[in-house]
Design a protein around this motif. Structure first.
Motif, PDB file in Angstrom:
ATOM      1  N   GLY A  52      60.129   5.607  35.073  1.00 38.51           N
ATOM      2  CA  GLY A  52      59.423   4.251  34.117  1.00 38.51           C
ATOM      3  C   GLY A  52      59.398   4.387  33.037  1.00 38.51           C
ATOM      4  N   PRO A  53      58.998   3.760  31.831  1.00 38.32           N
ATOM      5  CA  PRO A  53      59.257   2.990  30.094  1.00 38.32           C
ATOM      6  C   PRO A  53      58.357   4.430  30.010  1.00 38.32           C
ATOM      7  CG  PRO A  53      57.886   1.401  31.458  1.00 38.32           C
ATOM      8  CD  PRO A  53      58.615   2.413  32.314  1.00 38.32           C
ATOM      9  N   GLU A  54      59.158   4.945  28.606  1.00 34.20           N
ATOM     10  CA  GLU A  54      58.707   6.073  27.860  1.00 34.20           C
ATOM     11  C   GLU A  54      58.484   5.384  26.562  1.00 34.20           C
ATOM     12  OE1 GLU A  54      60.059  10.367  27.646  1.00 34.20           O
ATOM     13  OE2 GLU A  54      59.986  10.525  25.256  1.00 34.20           O
ATOM     14  N   ASN A  55      57.305   4.850  25.869  1.00 37.26           N
ATOM     15  CA  ASN A  55      57.708   4.049  24.249  1.00 37.26           C
ATOM     16  C   ASN A  55      57.560   5.450  24.030  1.00 37.26           C
ATOM     17  OD1 ASN A  55      57.197   2.651  22.224  1.00 37.26           O
ATOM     18  ND2 ASN A  55      55.865   1.441  23.569  1.00 37.26           N
ATOM     19  N   LEU A  56      58.839   5.491  22.850  1.00 36.15           N
ATOM     20  CA  LEU A  56      59.145   6.180  21.558  1.00 36.15           C
ATOM     21  C   LEU A  56      58.634   6.119  20.713  1.00 36.15           C
ATOM     22  CD1 LEU A  56      63.155   7.070  22.441  1.00 36.15           C
ATOM     23  CD2 LEU A  56      61.321   7.715  23.589  1.00 36.15           C
ATOM     24  N   THR A  57      58.388   4.588  19.924  1.00 36.55           N
ATOM     25  CA  THR A  57      57.525   4.502  19.249  1.00 36.55           C
ATOM     26  C   THR A  57      56.023   4.870  18.892  1.00 36.55           C
ATOM     27  OG1 THR A  57      59.218   3.004  18.455  1.00 36.55           O
ATOM     28  CG2 THR A  57      57.067   2.418  17.797  1.00 36.55           C
ATOM     29  N   ARG A  58      55.136   4.035  20.109  1.00 33.85           N
ATOM     30  CA  ARG A  58      53.923   4.428  20.338  1.00 33.85           C
ATOM     31  C   ARG A  58      53.304   5.883  20.466  1.00 33.85           C
ATOM     32  NH1 ARG A  58      51.421  -0.757  19.981  1.00 33.85           N
ATOM     33  NH2 ARG A  58      53.218  -2.478  20.180  1.00 33.85           N
ATOM     34  N   ASP A  59      54.738   7.101  21.460  1.00 32.43           N
ATOM     35  CA  ASP A  59      54.272   7.902  21.204  1.00 32.43           C
ATOM     36  C   ASP A  59      54.594   8.224  19.697  1.00 32.43           C
ATOM     37  OD1 ASP A  59      53.765   8.129  23.745  1.00 32.43           O
ATOM     38  OD2 ASP A  59      55.372   9.183  23.847  1.00 32.43           O
ATOM     39  N   ALA A  60      54.970   8.714  18.696  1.00 34.12           N
ATOM     40  CA  ALA A  60      55.426   8.483  17.688  1.00 34.12           C
ATOM     41  C   ALA A  60      53.691   8.876  17.010  1.00 34.12           C
ATOM     42  CB  ALA A  60      56.463   7.972  17.038  1.00 34.12           C
ATOM     43  N   PHE A  61      53.898   7.379  16.909  1.00 27.10           N
ATOM     44  CA  PHE A  61      52.642   7.171  15.783  1.00 27.10           C
ATOM     45  C   PHE A  61      51.660   8.221  16.670  1.00 27.10           C
ATOM     46  CE2 PHE A  61      54.473   2.939  14.372  1.00 27.10           C
ATOM     47  CZ  PHE A  61      54.085   3.546  13.629  1.00 27.10           C
ATOM     48  N   ALA A  62      51.329   8.249  18.072  1.00 25.77           N
ATOM     49  CA  ALA A  62      49.868   8.842  18.244  1.00 25.77           C
ATOM     50  C   ALA A  62      50.265  10.176  17.998  1.00 25.77           C
ATOM     51  CB  ALA A  62      50.053   8.984  19.857  1.00 25.77           C
ATOM     52  N   SER A  63      50.968  10.559  17.810  1.00 32.80           N
ATOM     53  CA  SER A  63      51.701  12.364  17.005  1.00 32.80           C
ATOM     54  C   SER A  63      51.025  12.348  16.099  1.00 32.80           C
ATOM     55  CB  SER A  63      52.907  12.603  17.264  1.00 32.80           C
ATOM     56  OG  SER A  63      53.736  12.049  16.127  1.00 32.80           O
TER      57      SER A  63
END
Ligand code: GLY
Ligand code: MN
Ligand code: MN
Length: 444
Positions: free
Chosen positions: A431-442
């Motif tokens: 499924g979709p992996e949101n590279l951007t939201r994950d980056a902000f979360a990190s």
């Protein structure tokens, strides 16, 4: 920037994939081999200066580091790829760092001191060979069988829409760099700084020079957010800050991030609308399934935006009628997104097969850059927007559909410019992996 313990093995697999892809495409398109050039900086007319140089994307896909001009990659089925690297001795300029590290083990590498020597190191008889890139004066004497031949270029572009795990990891990292920049720029906005200050805060936090950016930053306060590619920055803060739209990316080993966020200065209508668009964008991303058409996602987003315009009493019309009449396009005039990778607007979004058959552009969506079905390995942006653009809205005042628009609310929102929320999404098997939201979360 070097490969580390994660990227090293991923690059090895990426190289193996590229080699087998090129070998099979060269066989199918009947070429003995292909030469890819890194390109060279274009001279400015009537000047002794050059435009900023960026390595050609086809070459960069193989060669992760070093901005070497007039260098060549020689791919011939059954042979190890050759990398002819133009490494000048030059006391006027800094030469790029010579290629080094384990990735170079995949090539027969030779470094030569001049452009002429680089051209001379190419194979002698080239009539059965394709050349990809911009041919430069050094190559005038070369008799290539084809320069950017359509069949091979289309096939390579088509396959570029499916990213390798190495490429996805580079984009994960580009997103992390850009997310840090977005955070710093927002702090500048909140501290009542100017657009230029917010841009400079972004650049400082991302540790890039402007020539490394995958595209010119868009840093727009207030009504400037209604200019889709606003890229001139006020050096003084506005008398009153209402809103902040920032569309800014980063590069990691040649791979791009492309992120937009919109912030309101205070609570209220614009802030609520921004929050709702953010939620609608996340909801659309979670609905992405393999095989669905990206055009259908674009249509679904139009209906969702039209639903918001109705709910916020900006337009009194059903979402379906807004879509049908084209009214939703006056508020959301651009496409939902595009493939991203070695180029911010990556290639291959408008062809249906490796032969390069062009997909018909839907007449209602002239600016949509991705017309392909969603496939595993795609990385594309999802970037809906709601804007208050005088040039698009004012002509509606004299049309029938204009009577459905609440012009008082439009006037209230115009000083805030517009809203865009943009994430980079990788479509994995699961499924979709949101590279951007994950980056902000990190960052937290
Ligand atoms: N930053 C350009 C785009 O979003 O497509
Ligand atoms: Mn984009
Ligand atoms: Mn963008």
């Amino acid at each position: 920037m070097e490969h580390d313990e994660l990227l090293g093995p991923l690059y090895a697999d990426h190289h193996t994939y590229l080699l087998s892809l090129y070998e099979s495409l060269l066989e199918e398109t009947h070429w003995d081999g292909v030469i890819l050039t890194s390109g060279c900086a274009a001279a400015k007319f009537g000047d002794d200066q050059c435009h900023p140089f960026r390595v050609s994307p086809g070459y960069r896909q193989w060669v992760p580091c070093g901005d070497h001009e007039s260098s060549y990659l020689v791919i011939r089925p059954g042979h190890r790829p050759r990398l002819i690297c133009h490494q000048p001795e030059d006391y006027w300029h800094v030469s790029p760092t010579p290629p080094s590290g384990p990735w170079t083990d995949h090539f027969d590498l030779s470094c030569v001191p001049t452009r002429v020597a680089a051209a001379e190191a190419l194979p002698g008889r080239l009539s059965g060979w394709a050349f990809i890139g911009e041919p430069t004066a050094d190559l005038r004497a070369k008799d290539f069988g084809g320069v950017n031949p359509q069949g091979l270029v289309s096939a390579l572009n088509f396959h570029r829409t499916v990213k390798t795990p190495y490429e996805v990891e580079c984009m994960r990292r580009a997103n992390r760099i850009a997310a840090a920049g977005h955070r710093a720029a927002l702090a500048a906005f909140r501290a009542d700084k100017s657009e230029l200050d917010a841009h400079l805060a972004y650049m400082a936090a991302t540790r890039q020079t402007e020539t490394r950016l995958p595209y010119a930053n868009i840093v727009a306060f207030n009504e400037h957010g209604a200019t889709l590619h606003y890229d001139v920055f006020d050096s003084e803060p506005p008398p009153e800050s209402l809103s902040f739209l920032i569309d800014a990316g980063a590069d990691y080993l040649g791979y791009a991030a492309d992120i937009t966020r919109t912030h309101a200065a205070t609570d209220g209508l614009f802030s609520d609308l921004t929050e709702q668009l953010d939620e609608a964008q996340r909801c659309l991303i979670s609905s992405i399934e393999i095989g669905m058409s990206y055009v259908d996602l674009h249509v679904a987003m139009h209906l969702s935006i039209a639903g918001l315009l109705k709910r916020f009493m900006i337009v009194d019309m059903s979402p379906e009628a807004m879509l049908e009449s084209g009214l939703s396009s006056a508020f959301f005039p651009h496409g939902l997104g595009h493939h991203i990778g070695l180029q911010v607007h990556d290639v291959g979004g408008k062809i249906s097969d490796p032969a390069g058959r062009v997909i018909d552009q839907p007449s209602s969506f002239p600016f949509l850059r991705n017309l392909r079905p969603v496939s595993v390995g795609n990385v594309f942006t999802i970037e809906p927007g709601i804007y208050f653009i005088g040039q698009l809205l004012q002509p509606l005042r004299s049309k029938a559909e204009g009577s459905a628009i609440n012009w008082d609310l439009v006037s209230e929102l115009m000083p805030c410019g517009g809203i865009r929320i943009e994430d980079d999404v990788y479509v994995s098997e699961s499924g979709p992996e949101n590279l951007t939201r994950d980056a902000f979360a990190s960052l937290r």
